[in-house]
Design an enzyme around this catalytic site. Sequence first.
Site, PDB file in Angstrom:
ATOM      1  N   CYS A 110       1.203-111.476 -15.712  1.00  0.00           N
ATOM      2  CA  CYS A 110       1.214-112.516 -14.677  1.00  0.00           C
ATOM      3  C   CYS A 110       1.875-113.761 -15.258  1.00  0.00           C
ATOM      4  O   CYS A 110       2.631-113.667 -16.234  1.00  0.00           O
ATOM      5  CB  CYS A 110      -0.191-112.784 -14.128  1.00  0.00           C
ATOM      6  SG  CYS A 110      -1.368-113.443 -15.322  1.00  0.00           S
ATOM      7  N   ARG A 149      -5.034-113.395 -13.315  1.00  0.00           N
ATOM      8  CA  ARG A 149      -4.827-112.070 -12.721  1.00  0.00           C
ATOM      9  C   ARG A 149      -4.686-110.948 -13.744  1.00  0.00           C
ATOM     10  O   ARG A 149      -5.375-109.924 -13.651  1.00  0.00           O
ATOM     11  CB  ARG A 149      -3.605-112.092 -11.796  1.00  0.00           C
ATOM     12  CG  ARG A 149      -3.791-112.972 -10.572  1.00  0.00           C
ATOM     13  CD  ARG A 149      -2.478-113.271  -9.866  1.00  0.00           C
ATOM     14  NE  ARG A 149      -1.620-114.106 -10.698  1.00  0.00           N
ATOM     15  CZ  ARG A 149      -0.392-114.467 -10.397  1.00  0.00           C
ATOM     16  NH1 ARG A 149       0.155-114.033  -9.271  1.00  0.00           N
ATOM     17  NH2 ARG A 149       0.307-115.250 -11.195  1.00  0.00           N
ATOM     18  N   ASP A 198      -1.827-115.815  -6.502  1.00  0.00           N
ATOM     19  CA  ASP A 198      -2.320-116.545  -7.668  1.00  0.00           C
ATOM     20  C   ASP A 198      -3.573-117.319  -7.274  1.00  0.00           C
ATOM     21  O   ASP A 198      -3.503-118.215  -6.430  1.00  0.00           O
ATOM     22  CB  ASP A 198      -1.219-117.502  -8.138  1.00  0.00           C
ATOM     23  CG  ASP A 198      -1.565-118.150  -9.460  1.00  0.00           C
ATOM     24  OD1 ASP A 198      -2.757-118.121  -9.848  1.00  0.00           O
ATOM     25  OD2 ASP A 198      -0.650-118.685 -10.099  1.00  0.00           O
TER      26      ASP A 198
HETATM   27  P1  4NP Z   1      -2.318-116.376 -13.688  1.00  0.00           P
HETATM   28  O1  4NP Z   1      -2.684-117.757 -12.978  1.00  0.00           O
HETATM   29  O2  4NP Z   1      -0.810-116.277 -13.732  1.00  0.00           O
HETATM   30  O3  4NP Z   1      -2.933-115.342 -12.797  1.00  0.00           O
HETATM   31  O4  4NP Z   1      -2.955-116.401 -15.068  1.00  0.00           O
HETATM   32  C1  4NP Z   1      -2.183-118.978 -13.427  1.00  0.00           C
HETATM   33  C2  4NP Z   1      -2.817-119.638 -14.443  1.00  0.00           C
HETATM   34  C3  4NP Z   1      -2.341-120.871 -14.869  1.00  0.00           C
HETATM   35  C4  4NP Z   1      -1.231-121.424 -14.267  1.00  0.00           C
HETATM   36  C5  4NP Z   1      -0.584-120.748 -13.255  1.00  0.00           C
HETATM   37  C6  4NP Z   1      -1.069-119.526 -12.837  1.00  0.00           C
HETATM   38  N1  4NP Z   1      -0.754-122.686 -14.678  1.00  0.00           N
HETATM   39  O5  4NP Z   1       0.205-123.196 -14.085  1.00  0.00           O
HETATM   40  O6  4NP Z   1      -1.295-123.251 -15.648  1.00  0.00           O
END
Ligand code: 4NP
Length: 154
Positions: A9, A15, A123
């Site tokens: 991800c 995720r 997300d």
């Molecule tokens: P992930 O979610 O891709 O599912 O781990 C996110 C976690 C952090 C961020 C973006 C998406 N961020 O911009 O810090």
Amino acid sequence: MKAKILMVCLGNICRSPLAEGILKSKLNPSHYNVASCGTSSYHINSKPDQRSIDIARQHGIDITDQRAAQFKVSDFTTYDHIYTMDSSNYENIIDLASNDHEKNKVKHILNELHPNSNLDVPDPYYGGEQGFEDVFQMLNKACDNIALKLKESD
Ligand code: 4NP
């Protein structure tokens, strides 16, 4: 030889840690390696988001030992199957591939549930608790199908 599966991800804290924990829970660890990473460097070495830890625990899965890592080009060699959570992750990984063999390893994870539709796992980072439960449910179903396919091709 163990089959190796990588879940990808953006941040590797919401995720893909869930996808890793869920798929691991469905497979014999002596036959499969399952890992996860992010396309970004934002959260390297961080634990999963507490909301992902909580939702996994509610479903009997412990993901507290995971630490975030960033995708690296050598992962194309290490892993047999690379599942991306959304189209942006997919494009970012495909851009790093150097040949069709590497590109063919990369798949939208929800295509295992809804073939050829290229749907995104939303997300949940900026949303509430319900977002994490929804993500858990869709990843759980997709991982059921992935586990079935892996076992069939054993
Ligand atoms: P992930 O979610 O891709 O599912 O781990 C996110 C976690 C952090 C961020 C973006 C998406 N961020 O911009 O810090």
